[in-house]
Design a protein around this motif. Sequence first.
Motif, PDB file in Angstrom:
ATOM      1  N   LEU A  18       0.831  -1.214   0.000  1.00 59.53           N
ATOM      2  CA  LEU A  18       0.000   0.000   0.000  1.00 59.53           C
ATOM      3  C   LEU A  18       0.861   1.258   0.000  1.00 59.53           C
ATOM      4  CD1 LEU A  18      -2.877  -0.931   2.467  1.00 59.53           C
ATOM      5  CD2 LEU A  18      -3.056  -0.548   0.005  1.00 59.53           C
ATOM      6  N   ALA A  19       1.954   1.240   0.732  1.00 64.40           N
ATOM      7  CA  ALA A  19       2.846   2.403   0.765  1.00 64.40           C
ATOM      8  C   ALA A  19       3.453   2.644  -0.613  1.00 64.40           C
ATOM      9  CB  ALA A  19       3.943   2.190   1.808  1.00 64.40           C
ATOM     10  N   VAL A  20       3.900   1.588  -1.271  1.00 60.74           N
ATOM     11  CA  VAL A  20       4.470   1.733  -2.611  1.00 60.74           C
ATOM     12  C   VAL A  20       3.404   2.238  -3.583  1.00 60.74           C
ATOM     13  CG1 VAL A  20       5.415   0.448  -4.572  1.00 60.74           C
ATOM     14  CG2 VAL A  20       6.303   0.041  -2.269  1.00 60.74           C
ATOM     15  N   ALA A  21       2.189   1.688  -3.483  1.00 60.98           N
ATOM     16  CA  ALA A  21       1.102   2.135  -4.359  1.00 60.98           C
ATOM     17  C   ALA A  21       0.797   3.610  -4.110  1.00 60.98           C
ATOM     18  CB  ALA A  21      -0.145   1.280  -4.129  1.00 60.98           C
ATOM     19  N   GLY A  22       0.834   4.025  -2.856  1.00 57.71           N
ATOM     20  CA  GLY A  22       0.594   5.441  -2.544  1.00 57.71           C
ATOM     21  C   GLY A  22       1.637   6.341  -3.144  1.00 57.71           C
ATOM     22  N   VAL A  23       2.871   5.943  -3.098  1.00 58.48           N
ATOM     23  CA  VAL A  23       3.956   6.743  -3.698  1.00 58.48           C
ATOM     24  C   VAL A  23       3.762   6.804  -5.206  1.00 58.48           C
ATOM     25  CG1 VAL A  23       6.433   6.797  -4.139  1.00 58.48           C
ATOM     26  CG2 VAL A  23       5.586   6.304  -1.838  1.00 58.48           C
TER      27      VAL A  23
END
Length: 75
Positions: free
Chosen positions: A62-67
């Motif tokens: 999720l963090a990578v997708a947010g970035v």
Amino acid sequence: MSDSSDIQAHIDRTRAELAATLNELEDKLNVPKQLGVAGHRAKASFDRDKTPWLAAAGAGALAVAGVVVAVVKRR
């Protein structure tokens, strides 16, 4: 004679303690060995209960997708 044998016994104990301490320090500072130990602990933890590992992987995704979304929106 007892005094000199007491002193020698004390010296021998001190040497043994110093050797043990140096061995412990060597183990702690041996990065490849410590990485292996950490890897074995992680694998054992994963084998015991996968839930925290899967949750962490999901949070990371999720963090990578947010970035990625933030970068795409800036363009």
